[in-house]
Design a protein around this motif. Structure first.
Motif, PDB file in Angstrom:
ATOM      1  N   SER A 187       0.835  -1.205   0.000  1.00  0.00           N
ATOM      2  CA  SER A 187       0.000   0.000   0.000  1.00  0.00           C
ATOM      3  C   SER A 187       0.867   1.252   0.000  1.00  0.00           C
ATOM      4  O   SER A 187       2.017   1.236   0.442  1.00  0.00           O
ATOM      5  CB  SER A 187      -0.899   0.015   1.243  1.00  0.00           C
ATOM      6  OG  SER A 187      -0.111   0.044   2.422  1.00  0.00           O
ATOM      7  N   LEU A 188       0.287   2.339  -0.478  1.00  0.00           N
ATOM      8  CA  LEU A 188       0.928   3.648  -0.401  1.00  0.00           C
ATOM      9  C   LEU A 188       0.060   4.560   0.448  1.00  0.00           C
ATOM     10  O   LEU A 188      -1.099   4.821   0.111  1.00  0.00           O
ATOM     11  CB  LEU A 188       1.091   4.260  -1.794  1.00  0.00           C
ATOM     12  CG  LEU A 188       1.658   5.697  -1.813  1.00  0.00           C
ATOM     13  CD1 LEU A 188       3.106   5.714  -1.351  1.00  0.00           C
ATOM     14  CD2 LEU A 188       1.527   6.318  -3.209  1.00  0.00           C
ATOM     15  N   ALA A 189       0.586   5.034   1.559  1.00  0.00           N
ATOM     16  CA  ALA A 189      -0.054   6.088   2.341  1.00  0.00           C
ATOM     17  C   ALA A 189       0.430   7.415   1.769  1.00  0.00           C
ATOM     18  O   ALA A 189       1.639   7.608   1.571  1.00  0.00           O
ATOM     19  CB  ALA A 189       0.312   5.965   3.814  1.00  0.00           C
ATOM     20  N   HIS A 212       1.313   2.720  -9.324  1.00  0.00           N
ATOM     21  CA  HIS A 212       2.194   1.548  -9.256  1.00  0.00           C
ATOM     22  C   HIS A 212       1.930   0.691  -8.021  1.00  0.00           C
ATOM     23  O   HIS A 212       2.539  -0.369  -7.870  1.00  0.00           O
ATOM     24  CB  HIS A 212       3.668   1.982  -9.260  1.00  0.00           C
ATOM     25  CG  HIS A 212       4.193   2.333 -10.620  1.00  0.00           C
ATOM     26  ND1 HIS A 212       3.875   3.507 -11.257  1.00  0.00           N
ATOM     27  CD2 HIS A 212       5.004   1.648 -11.471  1.00  0.00           C
ATOM     28  CE1 HIS A 212       4.478   3.546 -12.438  1.00  0.00           C
ATOM     29  NE2 HIS A 212       5.161   2.429 -12.594  1.00  0.00           N
ATOM     30  N   PHE A 213       1.023   1.138  -7.134  1.00  0.00           N
ATOM     31  CA  PHE A 213       0.812   0.437  -5.865  1.00  0.00           C
ATOM     32  C   PHE A 213      -0.429  -0.442  -5.873  1.00  0.00           C
ATOM     33  O   PHE A 213      -1.354  -0.244  -6.679  1.00  0.00           O
ATOM     34  CB  PHE A 213       0.729   1.451  -4.722  1.00  0.00           C
ATOM     35  CG  PHE A 213       2.076   1.973  -4.315  1.00  0.00           C
ATOM     36  CD1 PHE A 213       2.769   1.400  -3.256  1.00  0.00           C
ATOM     37  CD2 PHE A 213       2.679   3.003  -5.019  1.00  0.00           C
ATOM     38  CE1 PHE A 213       4.024   1.861  -2.892  1.00  0.00           C
ATOM     39  CE2 PHE A 213       3.933   3.473  -4.677  1.00  0.00           C
ATOM     40  CZ  PHE A 213       4.609   2.891  -3.604  1.00  0.00           C
ATOM     41  N   ALA A 214      -0.455  -1.389  -4.947  1.00  0.00           N
ATOM     42  CA  ALA A 214      -1.590  -2.299  -4.834  1.00  0.00           C
ATOM     43  C   ALA A 214      -2.845  -1.568  -4.376  1.00  0.00           C
ATOM     44  O   ALA A 214      -3.957  -1.888  -4.812  1.00  0.00           O
ATOM     45  CB  ALA A 214      -1.258  -3.441  -3.868  1.00  0.00           C
ATOM     46  N   THR A 215      -2.679  -0.586  -3.497  1.00  0.00           N
ATOM     47  CA  THR A 215      -3.810   0.184  -2.985  1.00  0.00           C
ATOM     48  C   THR A 215      -3.292   1.472  -2.361  1.00  0.00           C
ATOM     49  O   THR A 215      -2.093   1.591  -2.079  1.00  0.00           O
ATOM     50  CB  THR A 215      -4.610  -0.641  -1.947  1.00  0.00           C
ATOM     51  OG1 THR A 215      -5.808   0.059  -1.608  1.00  0.00           O
ATOM     52  CG2 THR A 215      -3.790  -0.914  -0.694  1.00  0.00           C
ATOM     53  N   LEU A 216      -4.181   2.438  -2.172  1.00  0.00           N
ATOM     54  CA  LEU A 216      -3.817   3.741  -1.615  1.00  0.00           C
ATOM     55  C   LEU A 216      -4.569   3.994  -0.321  1.00  0.00           C
ATOM     56  O   LEU A 216      -5.705   3.546  -0.148  1.00  0.00           O
ATOM     57  CB  LEU A 216      -4.164   4.867  -2.605  1.00  0.00           C
ATOM     58  CG  LEU A 216      -3.560   4.813  -4.006  1.00  0.00           C
ATOM     59  CD1 LEU A 216      -4.076   5.991  -4.819  1.00  0.00           C
ATOM     60  CD2 LEU A 216      -2.049   4.816  -3.932  1.00  0.00           C
ATOM     61  N   ARG A 217      -3.931   4.750   0.581  1.00  0.00           N
ATOM     62  CA  ARG A 217      -4.567   5.221   1.803  1.00  0.00           C
ATOM     63  C   ARG A 217      -4.225   6.692   1.977  1.00  0.00           C
ATOM     64  O   ARG A 217      -3.060   7.077   1.922  1.00  0.00           O
ATOM     65  CB  ARG A 217      -4.078   4.413   3.023  1.00  0.00           C
ATOM     66  CG  ARG A 217      -4.479   2.945   2.978  1.00  0.00           C
ATOM     67  CD  ARG A 217      -5.986   2.777   3.093  1.00  0.00           C
ATOM     68  NE  ARG A 217      -6.402   1.388   3.090  1.00  0.00           N
ATOM     69  CZ  ARG A 217      -6.737   0.710   1.975  1.00  0.00           C
ATOM     70  NH1 ARG A 217      -6.691   1.314   0.799  1.00  0.00           N
ATOM     71  NH2 ARG A 217      -7.118  -0.545   2.077  1.00  0.00           N
ATOM     72  N   ALA A 236       4.377   2.064   2.123  1.00  0.00           N
ATOM     73  CA  ALA A 236       5.287   3.174   1.806  1.00  0.00           C
ATOM     74  C   ALA A 236       4.511   4.473   1.957  1.00  0.00           C
ATOM     75  O   ALA A 236       3.287   4.469   2.139  1.00  0.00           O
ATOM     76  CB  ALA A 236       5.854   3.034   0.408  1.00  0.00           C
ATOM     77  N   TRP A 237       5.239   5.596   1.855  1.00  0.00           N
ATOM     78  CA  TRP A 237       4.617   6.912   2.042  1.00  0.00           C
ATOM     79  C   TRP A 237       5.249   7.911   1.091  1.00  0.00           C
ATOM     80  O   TRP A 237       6.455   7.868   0.840  1.00  0.00           O
ATOM     81  CB  TRP A 237       4.826   7.374   3.480  1.00  0.00           C
ATOM     82  CG  TRP A 237       4.131   8.648   3.868  1.00  0.00           C
ATOM     83  CD1 TRP A 237       2.830   8.782   4.245  1.00  0.00           C
ATOM     84  CD2 TRP A 237       4.699   9.963   3.950  1.00  0.00           C
ATOM     85  NE1 TRP A 237       2.553  10.096   4.562  1.00  0.00           N
ATOM     86  CE2 TRP A 237       3.682  10.834   4.388  1.00  0.00           C
ATOM     87  CE3 TRP A 237       5.971  10.477   3.693  1.00  0.00           C
ATOM     88  CZ2 TRP A 237       3.892  12.196   4.582  1.00  0.00           C
ATOM     89  CZ3 TRP A 237       6.188  11.838   3.884  1.00  0.00           C
ATOM     90  CH2 TRP A 237       5.153  12.686   4.320  1.00  0.00           C
ATOM     91  N   MET A 238       4.418   8.801   0.548  1.00  0.00           N
ATOM     92  CA  MET A 238       4.930   9.849  -0.328  1.00  0.00           C
ATOM     93  C   MET A 238       4.029  11.076  -0.217  1.00  0.00           C
ATOM     94  O   MET A 238       2.809  10.971  -0.229  1.00  0.00           O
ATOM     95  CB  MET A 238       4.950   9.379  -1.787  1.00  0.00           C
ATOM     96  CG  MET A 238       5.553  10.419  -2.736  1.00  0.00           C
ATOM     97  SD  MET A 238       5.472   9.923  -4.482  1.00  0.00           S
ATOM     98  CE  MET A 238       3.751  10.311  -4.851  1.00  0.00           C
ATOM     99  N   GLN A 239       4.675  12.244  -0.118  1.00  0.00           N
ATOM    100  CA  GLN A 239       3.953  13.516  -0.090  1.00  0.00           C
ATOM    101  C   GLN A 239       4.919  14.609  -0.497  1.00  0.00           C
ATOM    102  O   GLN A 239       6.124  14.500  -0.274  1.00  0.00           O
ATOM    103  CB  GLN A 239       3.398  13.783   1.319  1.00  0.00           C
ATOM    104  CG  GLN A 239       2.505  15.008   1.417  1.00  0.00           C
ATOM    105  CD  GLN A 239       1.899  15.165   2.802  1.00  0.00           C
ATOM    106  OE1 GLN A 239       1.583  14.181   3.470  1.00  0.00           O
ATOM    107  NE2 GLN A 239       1.733  16.402   3.256  1.00  0.00           N
TER     108      GLN A 239
END
Length: 291
Positions: A187-189, A212-217, A236-239
């Motif tokens: 997942s991507l937070a 590119h991720f399986a799911t988003l939060r 993982a995390w991106m901002q």
């Protein structure tokens, strides 16, 4: 604090200042022999609990840049408490707080304070918010060393602590080290404000990574997100354009769990990225190709 709301209506500023002053003095006396590590954890715990109790009694909300960028008297009170303790117990260290607390460092070290991270959530009654703190050496915008971070999420009772040289823990239990996994399996937070979604260049960069991720939060409290990456809840995390107080506490936790944390320029902004080393390498490659 049962009668605090009535007292605030009668004499809001003086009563709140007196209350915080008394709490700060009592805490300082009780913790004057604490190590940095213990002090950090007790500070975020008590700051978070203070904000939570104030919310139960009703808080006043002001707006910064938009209707979703808010600050409450609980944010200010919690930061005043943390800064006051540090001024008394670590007088040579610098202080940088989201709500304006600032003191130059003479020791080379600075405490970075986020009294309530996820304030919009906080004002809406959500439990997805925290109190966060980091200790760094050098300029917080580009620290020579991140010593550690501490994050407390009152609703869950969790306190995360750790750093690059300190194995990250949750409630004093060591977290498993993060293992390599590709973006497509995790997942991507993340977070992106609607204003930035309207900017084609930034939106395009964000979407290229996110898809590119399986799911988003997208839950609105960066330090809770990053602590949850450290403990394996999120992948993982991106901002982009992340403030030091929203980045450094969680960065320390991810690095203390064997993860990677980087900043990458793309789309005219700087993106903060954290997660297991393989995923961070993949995200960095995508961003690098888009810049």
């Amino acid at each position: 604090m049962g009668g605090m709301n009535d007292a605030k209506q009668m004499q809001p500023t003086a009563t709140l200042e007196q209350m915080i002053g008394a709490i700060t003095k009592t805490f300082t006396i009780a913790h004057e022999q604490d190590s940095d590590e213990h002090l950090a954890q007790t500070l975020v715990f008590n700051a978070g609990r203070l904000a939570w109790r104030m919310r139960e009694n009703g808080v006043d909300t002001d707006y910064k840049t938009s209707v979703s960028d808010v600050v409450t008297d609980a944010d200010r009170a919690a930061e005043s408490f943390v800064a006051g303790v540090l001024e008394a117990l670590r007088p040579e260290d610098g202080i940088l707080g989201e709500e304006g607390a600032h003191r130059a460092s003479t020791s080379g070290r600075t405490w970075v304070i986020d009294p309530v991270d996820g304030t919009y959530n906080f004002t809406r009654g959500s439990d997805y918010w925290c109190s966060a703190l980091a200790l760094v050496e050098g300029d917080p915008a580009a620290p020579e060393r991140v010593v550690f971070g501490a994050v407390h999420r009152p609703a869950m009772g969790y306190t995360w602590f750790g750093g690059p040289g300190i194995r990250s823990t949750r409630d004093s239990r060591e977290l498993p080290l993060l293992v390599d996994a590709p973006c497509g399996d995790i997942s991507l937070a993340t977070y992106i404000h609607p204003v930035w979604l309207a900017k084609e260049r930034v939106r395009g960069v964000w979407a290229e990574v996110a898809t590119h991720f399986a799911t988003l939060r997208m839950l609105g409290a960066g330090s809770v997100d990053l602590a949850s990456v450290a403990d394996g809840t999120w992948g993982a995390w991106m901002q982009h354009s992340v403030a030091d107080w929203d980045w450094l506490p969680g960065r320390a936790l991810v690095e203390g769990a064997g993860g990677a944390c980087v900043k990458v320029d793309a789309g005219g902004v700087t993106w903060c990225v954290a997660g297991n080393p393989q995923a961070v390498t993949e995200i960095s490659a995508i961003l690098g190709a888009l810049d």
